[in-house]
Design a protein around this motif. Structure first.
Motif, PDB file in Angstrom:
ATOM      1  N   ALA A   2      -7.552  67.408  39.572  1.00 36.48           N
ATOM      2  CA  ALA A   2      -6.363  67.504  38.724  1.00 36.48           C
ATOM      3  C   ALA A   2      -5.807  66.119  38.410  1.00 36.48           C
ATOM      4  CB  ALA A   2      -5.295  68.349  39.392  1.00 36.48           C
ATOM      5  N   SER A   3      -5.684  65.833  37.141  1.00 38.72           N
ATOM      6  CA  SER A   3      -5.140  64.546  36.697  1.00 38.72           C
ATOM      7  C   SER A   3      -3.614  64.613  36.672  1.00 38.72           C
ATOM      8  CB  SER A   3      -5.650  64.231  35.287  1.00 38.72           C
ATOM      9  OG  SER A   3      -5.102  65.168  34.364  1.00 38.72           O
ATOM     10  N   PRO A   4      -2.958  63.450  36.668  1.00 39.15           N
ATOM     11  CA  PRO A   4      -1.495  63.460  36.534  1.00 39.15           C
ATOM     12  C   PRO A   4      -1.046  64.183  35.259  1.00 39.15           C
ATOM     13  CG  PRO A   4      -2.249  61.298  37.225  1.00 39.15           C
ATOM     14  CD  PRO A   4      -3.475  62.105  36.907  1.00 39.15           C
ATOM     15  N   GLU A   5      -1.838  64.094  34.190  1.00 37.76           N
ATOM     16  CA  GLU A   5      -1.491  64.759  32.932  1.00 37.76           C
ATOM     17  C   GLU A   5      -1.539  66.284  33.087  1.00 37.76           C
ATOM     18  OE1 GLU A   5      -2.717  60.713  32.398  1.00 37.76           O
ATOM     19  OE2 GLU A   5      -3.962  62.354  33.139  1.00 37.76           O
ATOM     20  N   ALA A  20       1.308  71.437  33.699  1.00 34.87           N
ATOM     21  CA  ALA A  20       1.509  72.698  34.420  1.00 34.87           C
ATOM     22  C   ALA A  20       2.937  72.847  34.926  1.00 34.87           C
ATOM     23  CB  ALA A  20       0.533  72.799  35.579  1.00 34.87           C
ATOM     24  N   THR A  21       3.504  71.759  35.455  1.00 40.44           N
ATOM     25  CA  THR A  21       4.834  71.840  36.066  1.00 40.44           C
ATOM     26  C   THR A  21       5.962  71.629  35.064  1.00 40.44           C
ATOM     27  OG1 THR A  21       4.864  69.476  36.617  1.00 40.44           O
ATOM     28  CG2 THR A  21       3.991  70.999  38.295  1.00 40.44           C
ATOM     29  N   GLY A  22       5.651  70.971  33.937  1.00 34.25           N
ATOM     30  CA  GLY A  22       6.698  70.630  32.977  1.00 34.25           C
ATOM     31  C   GLY A  22       7.534  69.452  33.441  1.00 34.25           C
ATOM     32  N   ILE A  23       7.015  68.710  34.435  1.00 32.61           N
ATOM     33  CA  ILE A  23       7.726  67.569  35.016  1.00 32.61           C
ATOM     34  C   ILE A  23       6.826  66.347  34.895  1.00 32.61           C
ATOM     35  CG2 ILE A  23       8.718  66.612  37.145  1.00 32.61           C
ATOM     36  CD1 ILE A  23       9.044  69.556  38.093  1.00 32.61           C
ATOM     37  N   GLU A  24       7.388  65.221  34.492  1.00 28.09           N
ATOM     38  CA  GLU A  24       6.594  63.994  34.404  1.00 28.09           C
ATOM     39  C   GLU A  24       6.017  63.677  35.783  1.00 28.09           C
ATOM     40  OE1 GLU A  24       6.978  59.418  32.785  1.00 28.09           O
ATOM     41  OE2 GLU A  24       8.750  60.683  32.849  1.00 28.09           O
ATOM     42  N   LYS A  67      13.655  71.968  38.509  1.00 26.12           N
ATOM     43  CA  LYS A  67      12.830  71.100  37.655  1.00 26.12           C
ATOM     44  C   LYS A  67      12.616  69.700  38.231  1.00 26.12           C
ATOM     45  CE  LYS A  67      13.918  73.692  33.575  1.00 26.12           C
ATOM     46  NZ  LYS A  67      14.385  73.759  32.232  1.00 26.12           N
ATOM     47  N   LYS A  68      12.588  69.624  39.584  1.00 26.40           N
ATOM     48  CA  LYS A  68      12.285  68.374  40.282  1.00 26.40           C
ATOM     49  C   LYS A  68      11.286  68.663  41.388  1.00 26.40           C
ATOM     50  CE  LYS A  68      16.753  66.281  39.514  1.00 26.40           C
ATOM     51  NZ  LYS A  68      18.034  65.907  40.053  1.00 26.40           N
ATOM     52  N   ILE A  69      10.386  67.713  41.613  1.00 21.27           N
ATOM     53  CA  ILE A  69       9.444  67.836  42.726  1.00 21.27           C
ATOM     54  C   ILE A  69      10.190  67.493  44.002  1.00 21.27           C
ATOM     55  CG2 ILE A  69       7.345  66.905  43.772  1.00 21.27           C
ATOM     56  CD1 ILE A  69       6.313  66.453  40.880  1.00 21.27           C
ATOM     57  N   VAL A  70      10.230  68.456  44.945  1.00 18.32           N
ATOM     58  CA  VAL A  70      10.966  68.244  46.191  1.00 18.32           C
ATOM     59  C   VAL A  70      10.039  67.988  47.375  1.00 18.32           C
ATOM     60  CG1 VAL A  70      13.035  69.490  45.477  1.00 18.32           C
ATOM     61  CG2 VAL A  70      11.170  70.743  46.573  1.00 18.32           C
ATOM     62  N   HIS A  71       8.755  68.330  47.231  1.00 16.73           N
ATOM     63  CA  HIS A  71       7.781  68.058  48.297  1.00 16.73           C
ATOM     64  C   HIS A  71       6.389  68.215  47.715  1.00 16.73           C
ATOM     65  CE1 HIS A  71       6.280  67.851  52.460  1.00 16.73           C
ATOM     66  NE2 HIS A  71       5.371  68.719  52.069  1.00 16.73           N
ATOM     67  N   GLU A  72       5.463  67.374  48.188  1.00 16.94           N
ATOM     68  CA  GLU A  72       4.062  67.531  47.814  1.00 16.94           C
ATOM     69  C   GLU A  72       3.186  66.998  48.931  1.00 16.94           C
ATOM     70  OE1 GLU A  72       2.305  64.709  44.815  1.00 16.94           O
ATOM     71  OE2 GLU A  72       4.424  64.199  44.528  1.00 16.94           O
ATOM     72  N   GLU A  73       1.995  67.591  49.040  1.00 13.71           N
ATOM     73  CA  GLU A  73       1.023  67.113  50.021  1.00 13.71           C
ATOM     74  C   GLU A  73      -0.348  67.666  49.693  1.00 13.71           C
ATOM     75  OE1 GLU A  73       0.994  69.619  54.016  1.00 13.71           O
ATOM     76  OE2 GLU A  73       3.032  69.028  53.506  1.00 13.71           O
ATOM     77  N   GLU A  74      -1.351  66.966  50.190  1.00  8.89           N
ATOM     78  CA  GLU A  74      -2.728  67.415  50.051  1.00  8.89           C
ATOM     79  C   GLU A  74      -3.126  68.135  51.335  1.00  8.89           C
ATOM     80  OE1 GLU A  74      -2.301  63.799  49.616  1.00  8.89           O
ATOM     81  OE2 GLU A  74      -1.798  64.195  47.536  1.00  8.89           O
ATOM     82  N   PHE A  75      -4.008  69.105  51.195  1.00  9.99           N
ATOM     83  CA  PHE A  75      -4.507  69.805  52.369  1.00  9.99           C
ATOM     84  C   PHE A  75      -5.947  70.221  52.116  1.00  9.99           C
ATOM     85  CE2 PHE A  75      -2.995  73.028  49.527  1.00  9.99           C
ATOM     86  CZ  PHE A  75      -3.881  74.076  49.670  1.00  9.99           C
ATOM     87  N   GLY A  76      -6.682  70.401  53.198  1.00  9.18           N
ATOM     88  CA  GLY A  76      -8.068  70.838  53.085  1.00  9.18           C
ATOM     89  C   GLY A  76      -8.822  70.557  54.362  1.00  9.18           C
ATOM     90  N   ASP A  77     -10.083  70.881  54.336  1.00  8.78           N
ATOM     91  CA  ASP A  77     -10.926  70.707  55.511  1.00  8.78           C
ATOM     92  C   ASP A  77     -11.726  69.421  55.367  1.00  8.78           C
ATOM     93  OD1 ASP A  77     -12.474  70.919  57.748  1.00  8.78           O
ATOM     94  OD2 ASP A  77     -13.543  72.709  57.105  1.00  8.78           O
ATOM     95  N   ASN A  78     -11.413  68.442  56.177  1.00  2.53           N
ATOM     96  CA  ASN A  78     -12.153  67.180  56.101  1.00  2.53           C
ATOM     97  C   ASN A  78     -13.252  67.105  57.153  1.00  2.53           C
ATOM     98  OD1 ASN A  78     -10.757  66.740  58.435  1.00  2.53           O
ATOM     99  ND2 ASN A  78      -9.593  64.989  57.703  1.00  2.53           N
ATOM    100  N   GLY A  79     -13.563  68.239  57.784  1.00  2.00           N
ATOM    101  CA  GLY A  79     -14.648  68.268  58.758  1.00  2.00           C
ATOM    102  C   GLY A  79     -14.340  67.519  60.045  1.00  2.00           C
ATOM    103  N   ASN A  80     -13.051  67.355  60.353  1.00  4.39           N
ATOM    104  CA  ASN A  80     -12.665  66.577  61.530  1.00  4.39           C
ATOM    105  C   ASN A  80     -12.601  67.411  62.803  1.00  4.39           C
ATOM    106  OD1 ASN A  80     -10.387  68.089  61.113  1.00  4.39           O
ATOM    107  ND2 ASN A  80      -9.021  66.368  60.737  1.00  4.39           N
ATOM    108  N   GLY A  81     -13.079  68.655  62.747  1.00  2.00           N
ATOM    109  CA  GLY A  81     -13.068  69.481  63.947  1.00  2.00           C
ATOM    110  C   GLY A  81     -11.710  70.071  64.269  1.00  2.00           C
ATOM    111  N   LYS A  82     -10.771  70.056  63.322  1.00  2.76           N
ATOM    112  CA  LYS A  82      -9.457  70.656  63.525  1.00  2.76           C
ATOM    113  C   LYS A  82      -9.356  71.910  62.672  1.00  2.76           C
ATOM    114  CE  LYS A  82      -7.129  66.288  64.450  1.00  2.76           C
ATOM    115  NZ  LYS A  82      -6.096  65.365  64.041  1.00  2.76           N
ATOM    116  N   SER A  83      -8.419  72.768  63.015  1.00  5.74           N
ATOM    117  CA  SER A  83      -8.182  73.946  62.202  1.00  5.74           C
ATOM    118  C   SER A  83      -7.735  73.525  60.808  1.00  5.74           C
ATOM    119  CB  SER A  83      -7.115  74.833  62.846  1.00  5.74           C
ATOM    120  OG  SER A  83      -7.616  75.408  64.036  1.00  5.74           O
TER     121      SER A  83
END
Length: 179
Positions: free
Chosen positions: A66-69, A74-78, A98-114
């Protein structure tokens, strides 16, 4: 300094990375901790609205490409954050008034954690015979609809306490899904 006074200092210093890496502000960490405590079987339900300590109206999900554009459209927010997040990860963006209040990435990086996988809400009216699938044109879910059915499975080549939690939205386009 005596050896006795050094030991507590070393202990505190050694625990700093643990406290930093397990920050309670990280939604992914809260989800995993909640599921570890409250999902003893293979399935359960979780309400993401109850796991956040901030106000939000919508949560958007984006793939690693997903690009910033695309995010802005999608969000209608710059959205100006440049760069992509790790391959195979997703980004969740929480929006309120209409403001971003929190964001983060998540996923499985194969580090042996849930790890968690959060499914996209699907617009049931977008089924295509050509692709034999649905489009995820509605890449957001509202706080009051953020109830997910969880499928729990042991991660391959991991310890007994390491799981993959797949979160499947229970409400799509205002309709309850039956799996």
């Amino acid at each position: 300094m005596s050896p006795r006074s050094i030991t507590p200092i070393l202990l505190i210093i050694s625990l700093i990375p643990v406290f930093i890496s397990c920050s309670p502000k990280k939604i992914e960490t809260k989800i995993i901790r909640t599921l570890e405590r409250n999902c003893p079987g293979d399935t359960c339900t979780v309400n993401l609205g109850e796991l956040t300590d901030f106000e939000w109206e919508k949560m958007y999900l984006f793939d690693d490409w997903a690009s910033p554009e695309k995010i802005a459209a999608a969000t209608g927010i710059e959205y100006k954050k440049a760069g992509q997040f790790p391959n195979g990860y997703r980004k969740m963006i929480f929006v309120n008034a209409k403001k971003i209040v929190h964001e983060e990435e998540f996923g499985d990086n194969g580090n042996g954690k849930s790890s968690i996988i959060i499914g996209y809400p699907i617009d049931l009216s977008t089924y295509s015979e050509t692709t034999r699938g649905y489009s995820n044109t509605n890449s957001f879910i509202t706080r009051d609809q953020a109830i997910y059915r969880v499928k729990k499975s042991k991660k391959m080549n991991s310890s007994n306490s390491c799981y993959k939690y797949e979160l499947i939205p229970q409400v799509n386009s205002g309709k309850i899904l039956v799996y």
